[in-house]
Scaffold this motif. Structure first.
Motif, mmCIF file in Angstrom:
data_model
loop_
_atom_site.group_PDB
_atom_site.id
_atom_site.type_symbol
_atom_site.label_atom_id
_atom_site.label_comp_id
_atom_site.label_asym_id
_atom_site.label_seq_id
_atom_site.Cartn_x
_atom_site.Cartn_y
_atom_site.Cartn_z
ATOM 1 N N LEU A 45 0.796 -1.230 0.000
ATOM 2 C CA LEU A 45 0.000 0.000 0.000
ATOM 3 C C LEU A 45 0.833 1.287 0.000
ATOM 4 C CD1 LEU A 45 -3.222 -0.469 2.168
ATOM 5 C CD2 LEU A 45 -3.027 0.172 -0.230
ATOM 6 N N PRO A 46 1.836 1.419 0.867
ATOM 7 C CA PRO A 46 2.601 2.680 0.849
ATOM 8 C C PRO A 46 3.241 2.970 -0.511
ATOM 9 C CG PRO A 46 3.053 1.456 2.859
ATOM 10 C CD PRO A 46 2.273 0.543 1.969
ATOM 11 N N GLN A 49 0.556 3.932 -3.009
ATOM 12 C CA GLN A 49 0.083 5.290 -2.745
ATOM 13 C C GLN A 49 1.050 6.328 -3.313
ATOM 14 O OE1 GLN A 49 -0.606 6.067 1.397
ATOM 15 N NE2 GLN A 49 -1.416 8.107 1.053
ATOM 16 N N PHE A 54 -2.671 8.732 -4.403
ATOM 17 C CA PHE A 54 -3.946 8.900 -3.698
ATOM 18 C C PHE A 54 -3.690 9.242 -2.232
ATOM 19 C CE2 PHE A 54 -3.097 4.340 -4.284
ATOM 20 C CZ PHE A 54 -3.088 3.868 -2.970
ATOM 21 N N SER A 55 -4.723 9.758 -1.551
ATOM 22 C CA SER A 55 -4.574 10.289 -0.195
ATOM 23 C C SER A 55 -4.627 9.184 0.851
ATOM 24 C CB SER A 55 -5.684 11.295 0.090
ATOM 25 O OG SER A 55 -6.940 10.640 0.156
ATOM 26 N N ASP A 56 -4.259 9.543 2.090
ATOM 27 C CA ASP A 56 -4.363 8.589 3.201
ATOM 28 C C ASP A 56 -5.815 8.184 3.433
ATOM 29 O OD1 ASP A 56 -1.666 8.711 3.575
ATOM 30 O OD2 ASP A 56 -1.727 10.082 5.278
ATOM 31 N N ASP A 58 -8.126 7.902 1.186
ATOM 32 C CA ASP A 58 -8.556 6.973 0.122
ATOM 33 C C ASP A 58 -7.924 5.599 0.263
ATOM 34 O OD1 ASP A 58 -10.176 8.848 -1.097
ATOM 35 O OD2 ASP A 58 -8.604 9.557 -2.457
ATOM 36 N N ARG A 59 -6.815 5.532 0.965
ATOM 37 C CA ARG A 59 -6.030 4.293 1.005
ATOM 38 C C ARG A 59 -6.829 3.092 1.506
ATOM 39 N NH1 ARG A 59 -0.687 4.931 4.347
ATOM 40 N NH2 ARG A 59 -2.216 5.123 6.026
ATOM 41 N N ILE A 62 -8.595 0.468 -0.882
ATOM 42 C CA ILE A 62 -7.891 -0.637 -1.548
ATOM 43 C C ILE A 62 -8.183 -1.942 -0.815
ATOM 44 C CG2 ILE A 62 -5.650 -1.465 -2.345
ATOM 45 C CD1 ILE A 62 -6.567 1.186 -3.589
ATOM 46 N N PHE A 110 -6.097 5.468 -9.215
ATOM 47 C CA PHE A 110 -6.693 4.959 -7.980
ATOM 48 C C PHE A 110 -8.003 4.233 -8.273
ATOM 49 C CE2 PHE A 110 -9.803 5.908 -4.564
ATOM 50 C CZ PHE A 110 -9.253 5.129 -3.551
#
Length: 510
Positions: A45-46, A49, A54-56, A58-59, A62, A110
């Motif tokens: 994920l990091p 991103q 995409f923003s925290d 929105d994360r 996933i 995203f």
């Protein structure tokens, strides 16, 4: 009530026996792909991103897109495997999961990545229950069935840790996209195995029909339940969306139960879940799922954020836990469960897991891996390896062959819902503990923040221990004593009575 045994299969030819084990290998590959996908993407994920921007906020989608599709469609997926044939459903699930994974790996935005994860969840909901239903008709010899369930139980519990390990290697040595592309290679091998080794048993009785109202009600209920707990994790329990969706889930579940009592072709005959032993097994899987998600989540946080382990080091740290889980699964399935039954094995595993969680509460910023982290992980591994095989074998024992898929899907559903509840509750409790600690230890310094994080993890471990303690008491009270057996039903009336003696079949997802 007596249970027939397919004794004639004891003298199965060597070639047929070899074919069965190749079938197990194929099914195990598919199940591993579904299970590890829950955690392998977390590691990526990091990097994803940073690449897609995409923003925290929105994360989380996933992860949530997958869990919503998977959790809400599991019972439909299980029933479809009963309706269209398990070999066909298995291959469709594999192809669909591979295509969705390739789409996600190639995502340039995203939105595309979220859509691909939702597609993965949908095809996973077809694949996971079908994989276990395949084992039902493949393994009928008791000793072979026990070995097959031992392998499957080990994959069920260890898949998440394998995902952490694999995700660390792929992210560091290649890039985050390979955490999705890897599924394509696994799926291709499994598809070839399915075409060659998986057989389609001849249908007995009239062709079953799909309960459309029941499907819509339960899918809506499961979607609302998973979304409600996911929203609680991000927006808190006071959010109108959280309570709105959880209330909707309750209403839809009640409506589903009322409909199943009158439906001519019920999606999930209530006799399947109301049997005392099966109800205990489903509940045990739910509690184990809640605790297991907590283990992976907070131990991973601790290793990476507090001890500054790399993704690969974090994955390797879970290897001894996997080893103990595999060992316990084999011992439980082949030796202890046949001798003592789930009434002993499941509470024993719950108590072991509880002690492992309590052990974890002693971790601090100066803890060492060998002395402080390794022992509780091994205890937890042995505990989970004792819980899962006995619960899975009991969960579908005595279910009519025509309902094997949907009964199997109930185990996946229990684990998925347990994971959603556990993640939301433990995250909320940990976040509250962290906030309270910081407020009580002003001024806010880096040391205070570090101590607050450790305190929040400890709080989550204590609550996880409470989950397992409750599971130990519940399973000890609910499971029948060995020898009392499981009630055999013919709920649909479409299959002959002796079909109820179908061997137990385990099912797992996340």
């Amino acid at each position: 009530m007596t249970q027939t045994s397919p004794a004639s299969t004891d003298a199965a030819p060597t070639g047929a026996s070899s074919r069965r084990w190749w079938t197990l290998t194929t099914v195990a590959l598919a199940q591993l792909m579904v299970v590890l996908d829950a955690t392998v993407v977390n590691i990526a994920l990091p990097a994803a991103q940073a690449d897609l921007g995409f923003s925290d906020g929105d994360r989380q989608w996933i992860i949530t897109a997958y869990s919503l599709a998977f959790g809400s469609l599991l019972l439909l997926g299980g029933r479809l495997s009963d309706l269209i044939g398990r070999k066909r459903a298995f291959i469709i699930g594999l192809v669909g999961f591979a295509v969705a994974s390739a789409l996600g790996g190639a995502a340039d935005s995203f939105g595309t990545l979220v859509a691909a994860r939702a597609l993965q969840g949908a095809f996973g909901a077809l694949l996971a229950p079908t994989a276990l239903a395949v084992l039902t008709t493949t393994f009928t010899v008791p000793k072979e069935r026990a070995r097959a369930f031992g392998v499957f139980g080990a994959i069920a519990g260890a898949g998440g840790a394998v995902g952490l390990l694999l995700g660390g290697f792929l992210t560091e040595d290649l890039n985050w996209r390979w955490n999705l592309y890897i599924n394509v290679f696994i799926a291709v091998i499994a598809i070839i195995g399915a075409v060659v080794f998986v057989t389609t048993p001849k249908r007995v009785g009239p062709r079953p029909k799909l309960d459309v109202p029941g499907t819509l009600l339960v899918s809506g209920a499961l979607f609302s339940l998973v979304y409600g707990f996911s929203n609680a994790e991000t927006d808190g329990w006071g959010s109108p969306l959280t309570w709105g969706f959880l209330t909707a889930a309750g209403v839809l579940l009640v409506a589903f139960v009322l409909w199943q009592r009158r439906a001519a072709h019920p999606l999930l005959p209530l006799s399947i879940v109301l049997d005392r032993n099966r109800g205990a097994a489903y509940s045990s899987v739910l509690i184990a799922g809640a605790g297991m998600f907590g283990i992976f989540l907070f131990v991973t946080y601790y290793l990476q954020a507090s001890l500054h382990y790399s993704p690969i080091q974090t994955g390797l740290s879970f290897l001894p836990m996997i080893g103990m889980l595999v060992l316990a699964a084999q011992l439980s399935t082949n030796i202890f469960a046949p001798r003592f039954g789930p009434k002993i094995m499941v509470p024993f595993g719950m108590l072991l897991a509880m002690s492992g969680m309590i052990y974890l509460t002693h971790l601090n910023i100066d803890s060492s891996y060998a002395a402080d982290i390794l022992p509780p992980l091994m205890i937890l591994g042995f505990g989970m390896g004792s819980i899962m095989p006995a619960s899975m074998q009991t969960a579908t024992l005595g279910v009519d062959r025509q309902f094997a898929g949907v009964a199997s899907a109930m185990v996946n559903t229990s684990q998925q819902v347990g994971g959603s509840i556990g993640t939301a509750l433990l995250n909320t409790l940990a976040a509250t503990a962290l906030t309270d600690f910081v407020a009580s230890n002003q001024p806010t310094t880096p040391q205070v923040l570090s101590d607050a994080a450790i305190h929040s993890y400890s709080t989550a471990y204590w609550w996880g221990a409470a989950f397992f303690a409750f599971g130990a008491v519940m399973s000890a009270l609910l499971f029948r004593r060995r020898g009392q057996g499981v009630s055999l039903h013919n709920p649909g009336g479409d299959a002959p009575a002796n079909a109820a003696a179908t061997p137990a079949e385990p099912v797992i997802a996340h």
